[in-house]
Design a protein around this motif. Structure first.
Motif, mmCIF file in Angstrom:
data_model
loop_
_atom_site.group_PDB
_atom_site.id
_atom_site.type_symbol
_atom_site.label_atom_id
_atom_site.label_comp_id
_atom_site.label_asym_id
_atom_site.label_seq_id
_atom_site.Cartn_x
_atom_site.Cartn_y
_atom_site.Cartn_z
ATOM 1 N N ILE A 1 0.832 -1.213 0.000
ATOM 2 C CA ILE A 1 0.000 0.000 0.000
ATOM 3 C C ILE A 1 0.864 1.259 0.000
ATOM 4 C CG2 ILE A 1 -1.689 1.333 1.338
ATOM 5 C CD1 ILE A 1 -2.666 -1.368 2.469
ATOM 6 N N GLY A 2 1.841 1.300 0.892
ATOM 7 C CA GLY A 2 2.596 2.521 1.116
ATOM 8 C C GLY A 2 3.628 2.848 0.052
ATOM 9 N N LEU A 3 4.334 1.832 -0.469
ATOM 10 C CA LEU A 3 5.406 2.106 -1.430
ATOM 11 C C LEU A 3 4.880 2.686 -2.754
ATOM 12 C CD1 LEU A 3 7.903 -0.865 -0.932
ATOM 13 C CD2 LEU A 3 8.213 1.532 -0.306
ATOM 14 N N PRO A 4 3.911 2.049 -3.410
ATOM 15 C CA PRO A 4 3.439 2.645 -4.673
ATOM 16 C C PRO A 4 2.853 4.041 -4.492
ATOM 17 C CG PRO A 4 2.682 0.367 -4.454
ATOM 18 C CD PRO A 4 3.259 0.756 -3.128
ATOM 19 N N ALA A 5 2.078 4.220 -3.424
ATOM 20 C CA ALA A 5 1.476 5.540 -3.191
ATOM 21 C C ALA A 5 2.553 6.585 -2.911
ATOM 22 C CB ALA A 5 0.492 5.469 -2.028
ATOM 23 N N GLY A 6 3.548 6.235 -2.117
ATOM 24 C CA GLY A 6 4.627 7.171 -1.805
ATOM 25 C C GLY A 6 5.482 7.494 -3.016
ATOM 26 N N LEU A 7 5.796 6.478 -3.828
ATOM 27 C CA LEU A 7 6.597 6.708 -5.028
ATOM 28 C C LEU A 7 5.857 7.585 -6.029
ATOM 29 C CD1 LEU A 7 8.054 3.109 -5.585
ATOM 30 C CD2 LEU A 7 9.348 5.151 -4.922
ATOM 31 N N LEU A 8 4.580 7.302 -6.220
ATOM 32 C CA LEU A 8 3.805 8.065 -7.211
ATOM 33 C C LEU A 8 3.639 9.517 -6.792
ATOM 34 C CD1 LEU A 8 2.120 8.087 -9.791
ATOM 35 C CD2 LEU A 8 0.140 7.405 -8.417
ATOM 36 N N THR A 9 3.241 9.733 -5.532
ATOM 37 C CA THR A 9 3.040 11.109 -5.085
ATOM 38 C C THR A 9 4.367 11.851 -4.961
ATOM 39 O OG1 THR A 9 3.022 10.287 -2.790
ATOM 40 C CG2 THR A 9 0.889 10.627 -3.861
ATOM 41 N N GLY A 10 5.421 11.147 -4.585
ATOM 42 C CA GLY A 10 6.729 11.791 -4.515
ATOM 43 C C GLY A 10 7.237 12.186 -5.880
ATOM 44 N N ARG B 1 2.480 15.723 -6.076
ATOM 45 C CA ARG B 1 1.101 16.035 -5.737
ATOM 46 C C ARG B 1 0.619 15.110 -4.624
ATOM 47 N NH1 ARG B 1 -1.008 15.881 -12.011
ATOM 48 N NH2 ARG B 1 0.248 17.637 -12.769
ATOM 49 N N GLY B 2 -0.217 15.644 -3.761
ATOM 50 C CA GLY B 2 -0.821 14.819 -2.722
ATOM 51 C C GLY B 2 -0.075 14.803 -1.411
ATOM 52 N N GLY B 3 0.938 15.640 -1.254
ATOM 53 C CA GLY B 3 1.710 15.666 -0.017
ATOM 54 C C GLY B 3 0.864 15.999 1.197
ATOM 55 N N ASN B 4 -0.032 16.969 1.050
ATOM 56 C CA ASN B 4 -0.892 17.348 2.173
ATOM 57 C C ASN B 4 -1.862 16.222 2.543
ATOM 58 O OD1 ASN B 4 0.252 19.892 2.317
ATOM 59 N ND2 ASN B 4 -1.211 20.792 0.884
ATOM 60 N N VAL B 5 -2.344 15.515 1.525
ATOM 61 C CA VAL B 5 -3.246 14.392 1.786
ATOM 62 C C VAL B 5 -2.510 13.277 2.523
ATOM 63 C CG1 VAL B 5 -4.700 12.625 0.718
ATOM 64 C CG2 VAL B 5 -4.654 14.950 -0.222
ATOM 65 N N THR C 1 -1.211 11.217 9.838
ATOM 66 C CA THR C 1 -1.565 11.719 11.167
ATOM 67 C C THR C 1 -2.773 10.983 11.731
ATOM 68 O OG1 THR C 1 -0.712 13.913 10.601
ATOM 69 C CG2 THR C 1 -2.206 13.763 12.483
ATOM 70 N N ALA C 2 -3.782 10.767 10.874
ATOM 71 C CA ALA C 2 -4.988 10.073 11.319
ATOM 72 C C ALA C 2 -4.677 8.628 11.689
ATOM 73 C CB ALA C 2 -6.048 10.128 10.224
ATOM 74 N N ALA C 3 -3.855 7.955 10.874
ATOM 75 C CA ALA C 3 -3.530 6.550 11.144
ATOM 76 C C ALA C 3 -2.706 6.402 12.421
ATOM 77 C CB ALA C 3 -2.762 5.956 9.958
ATOM 78 N N ARG C 4 -1.795 7.334 12.653
ATOM 79 C CA ARG C 4 -0.970 7.252 13.854
ATOM 80 C C ARG C 4 -1.778 7.524 15.114
ATOM 81 N NH1 ARG C 4 4.054 10.607 11.163
ATOM 82 N NH2 ARG C 4 5.174 8.802 10.300
ATOM 83 N N ILE D 1 6.004 4.116 6.136
ATOM 84 C CA ILE D 1 6.418 3.731 4.786
ATOM 85 C C ILE D 1 5.979 4.790 3.777
ATOM 86 C CG2 ILE D 1 6.133 2.020 2.960
ATOM 87 C CD1 ILE D 1 5.735 -0.090 5.115
ATOM 88 N N LEU D 2 4.740 5.190 3.864
ATOM 89 C CA LEU D 2 4.159 6.141 2.918
ATOM 90 C C LEU D 2 4.858 7.495 2.977
ATOM 91 C CD1 LEU D 2 1.832 6.609 0.894
ATOM 92 C CD2 LEU D 2 0.388 7.229 2.838
ATOM 93 N N VAL D 3 4.964 8.049 4.168
ATOM 94 C CA VAL D 3 5.530 9.391 4.316
ATOM 95 C C VAL D 3 7.026 9.398 3.995
ATOM 96 C CG1 VAL D 3 6.004 11.244 5.961
ATOM 97 C CG2 VAL D 3 3.784 10.096 5.983
ATOM 98 N N THR D 4 7.758 8.402 4.468
ATOM 99 C CA THR D 4 9.205 8.358 4.215
ATOM 100 C C THR D 4 9.497 8.170 2.735
ATOM 101 O OG1 THR D 4 9.526 7.373 6.404
ATOM 102 C CG2 THR D 4 11.371 7.260 4.874
ATOM 103 N N THR D 5 8.724 7.334 2.068
ATOM 104 C CA THR D 5 8.926 7.136 0.628
ATOM 105 C C THR D 5 8.664 8.432 -0.135
ATOM 106 O OG1 THR D 5 8.270 4.809 0.826
ATOM 107 C CG2 THR D 5 8.208 5.783 -1.369
ATOM 108 N N TYR D 6 7.592 9.107 0.221
ATOM 109 C CA TYR D 6 7.284 10.392 -0.422
ATOM 110 C C TYR D 6 8.421 11.389 -0.220
ATOM 111 C CZ TYR D 6 5.136 14.986 -1.040
ATOM 112 O OH TYR D 6 4.877 16.276 -1.425
ATOM 113 N N GLU D 7 8.860 11.539 1.020
ATOM 114 C CA GLU D 7 9.917 12.505 1.312
ATOM 115 C C GLU D 7 11.232 12.106 0.656
ATOM 116 O OE1 GLU D 7 9.568 15.299 2.639
ATOM 117 O OE2 GLU D 7 7.564 15.172 3.525
ATOM 118 N N ALA D 8 11.503 10.799 0.567
ATOM 119 C CA ALA D 8 12.754 10.337 -0.036
ATOM 120 C C ALA D 8 12.810 10.684 -1.513
ATOM 121 C CB ALA D 8 12.890 8.825 0.158
ATOM 122 N N VAL D 9 11.707 10.486 -2.218
ATOM 123 C CA VAL D 9 11.683 10.796 -3.649
ATOM 124 C C VAL D 9 11.734 12.303 -3.872
ATOM 125 C CG1 VAL D 9 10.326 10.593 -5.774
ATOM 126 C CG2 VAL D 9 10.457 8.670 -4.193
#
Length: 221
Positions: A44-53, A57-61, A67-70, A104-112
């Protein structure tokens, strides 16, 4: 008895090394739960993070979702899923996956997003398509941070998978839950020690993966 005596007594008892309630069997169950939850969270997290990164687009989402999941308590979510779905592995997987997706999601986004734009622009100038730019240029550079997100998620899963014992499943949490119920603190301490050791082994595995998967040039940076 102090903690060390409890540990020595637990691991020194041959009864804890054989049978359905033996350490090898409980450890195998715990590893299986953890690997399954990590695989689902990564899917779930890797494809979404790679695509948005890649698109930016979608960083705020993503931040809102993370935040909600945590904010969701894993044990409370487990109880809710148990009430709704009954016994089985699914009520355990849902809170573990919800716990693991945000790092996974946030770190992947920020890494890209942190990849130097110069080689990315050069790759586009050479005629590379967006998919090849992502997989051949951005992903190798972002891999160390992505592995860091996976490592963080794996440690959280290994530590939290003990909740499976509360809905009659196995794993190392069985020692903790049963030990508390029976007031067998030797078993409680032994189970907690096994979870801590497994978490350290998980760190070692990800260190080895990083040494093998990350190119020396990127690793040196």
């Amino acid at each position: 008895m102090n903690v060390l005596n409890f540990v020595h007594a637990f691991f020194g008892d041959s009864a804890h090394w054989h049978g359905y309630d033996g350490i090898p069997h409980r450890l195998g169950q715990h590893v299986l739960y953890s690997l399954l939850a990590l695989a689902l969270a990564a899917a779930i997290g890797l494809p979404a993070g790679l695509l948005t990164g890649h698109t930016g687009r979608g960083g705020n989402v993503l931040a809102l979702i993370a935040t909600a999941a945590r904010a969701l308590p894993s044990f409370g979510l487990l109880v809710l899923m148990f009430v709704l779905l009954g016994l089985g592995l699914l009520p355990v997987m849902i809170p573990l996956v919800v716990l693991a997706v945000p790092p996974i999601l946030v770190t992947t986004y920020e890494a890209v997003r942190a990849v130097d734009p110069a080689p990315v622009d050069a790759a586009r100038g050479m005629g590379m398509g967006e998919t090849r730019v992502l997989l051949r240029v951005e992903l190798p550079v972002a891999l160390p941070l992505i592995l860091g997100g996976l490592r963080s998620a794996a440690i959280q899963i290994v530590s939290t998978a003990t909740i499976a014992a509360y809905v009659s499943l196995g794993g190392l949490g069985r020692y903790i839950v049963d030990g508390l119920y029976q007031r067998d603190y030797e078993k409680v301490v032994g189970g907690a020690t096994l979870v801590a050791v497994l978490a350290l082994l998980t760190l070692a595995v990800f260190w080895a993966v990083a040494r093998l998967a990350v190119s020396p040039g990127v690793r040196g940076r």
